[in-house]
Design an enzyme around this catalytic site. Structure first.
Site, PDB file in Angstrom:
ATOM      1  N   GLU A 135       0.994   3.904   1.881  1.00  0.00           N
ATOM      2  CA  GLU A 135       1.359   4.155   3.091  1.00  0.00           C
ATOM      3  C   GLU A 135       2.457   3.492   3.646  1.00  0.00           C
ATOM      4  OE1 GLU A 135      -1.670   3.285   2.079  1.00  0.00           O
ATOM      5  OE2 GLU A 135      -3.245   3.972   3.722  1.00  0.00           O
ATOM      6  N   CYS A 161      -6.189   1.737   5.708  1.00  0.00           N
ATOM      7  CA  CYS A 161      -6.727   0.402   6.129  1.00  0.00           C
ATOM      8  C   CYS A 161      -6.376   0.171   7.575  1.00  0.00           C
ATOM      9  CB  CYS A 161      -6.537  -0.785   5.258  1.00  0.00           C
ATOM     10  SG  CYS A 161      -4.819  -1.069   5.113  1.00  0.00           S
ATOM     11  N   CYS A 214      -2.500  -0.267   7.608  1.00  0.00           N
ATOM     12  CA  CYS A 214      -1.591   1.072   7.587  1.00  0.00           C
ATOM     13  C   CYS A 214      -1.695   1.638   8.784  1.00  0.00           C
ATOM     14  CB  CYS A 214      -1.770   1.746   6.409  1.00  0.00           C
ATOM     15  SG  CYS A 214      -1.543   0.755   4.789  1.00  0.00           S
ATOM     16  N   HIS A 222       0.836  -1.221  -0.139  1.00  0.00           N
ATOM     17  CA  HIS A 222       0.120   0.031  -0.066  1.00  0.00           C
ATOM     18  C   HIS A 222       0.898   1.332  -0.096  1.00  0.00           C
ATOM     19  CE1 HIS A 222      -3.959  -1.912   1.738  1.00  0.00           C
ATOM     20  NE2 HIS A 222      -3.516  -2.514   0.629  1.00  0.00           N
TER      21      HIS A 222
END
Lengths: 144, 144
Positions: free
Chosen positions: B55, B83, B86, B53
């Site tokens: 992040e 999410c 993260c 992801h």
């Protein structure tokens, strides 16, 4: 041979490597079709990276091995209850089973509810005393 | 110049790179002392890795840049609500601020309570409409 204890012993070996390298001693393996396809231990100190938990490294290695980011046929074995980050990663990977050893009351995901994928089966307490023993050993050493 | 909107525009640029590469269009930047020290966009498809992801990649890059896994003086800007995974990573990194654009009702961390570090300030809704627009564009393309 193909018991949860068998694979957890392999995860505990990984945790011992972490202990030798003065990392928080947590190890993980990923198993598919009875075969270990990834092994990893916590490397947050060495890599200076909070995301380098044993589970994260093992899930990434397993996805590389199978060539698929979804690990729906895989079991993640980890010596200590996963944290929120690692539970979230196992959610995205849709792993079939998560099996852990020792509980982690403070930083484990379970106190935040069930963060795993609805299809993921959770098994707790497999060789938990060995895993907890390694953690105690680490923190006792560090206090010295 | 040094507003949250300014840095979020840089995160949105990253999200557009993701869109060009047919990734879910989420971008992130990490800022320390008013300077952008890491930029990343979601690469879960390209890397076949659920942990890739925006992040996560940005936090890892930022930690490499500062040579410290703790990012207590850093702000993470991300175009969409993080999410669980993260949010968990930002907890471990102890980031000073998390600033996001669009809410993510289904997969965002917020419905699981506050998973951020107690010292982390949360700011929501910065250029959220632009971020949400990119997401809508992606899913409309994919339905075709």
């Amino acid at each position: 041979m193909f018991s949860d204890e068998h694979y957890m012993r392999e995860a505990l070996k990984q945790a011992r490597y972490a202990l030798q390298e003065e990392e928080i001693p947590i190890g993980a393996v990923v198993v598919m079709d009875k075969q270990i396809i990834a092994r990893a231990y916590n490397q947050t100190e060495k890599l200076r990276d909070v995301t380098a938990h044993a589970e994260m490294l093992a899930l990434t290695a397993a996805a590389n091995y199978v060539g698929n980011k979804y690990l729906a046929e895989c079991t993640l074995y980890v010596t200590v209850e996963p944290c929120v980050m690692c539970a979230g990663a196992s959610f995205w990977a849709q792993v079939k089973r998560v099996v852990y050893g020792a509980p982690e009351e403070k930083r484990g995901f379970r106190r935040h509810g069930n963060l795993l994928h609805p299809r993921t089966e959770l098994v707790a307490g497999v060789l938990g005393e060995e895993a907890a023993g390694l953690m105690r050993e680490f923190f006792a050493q560090r206090r010295k």
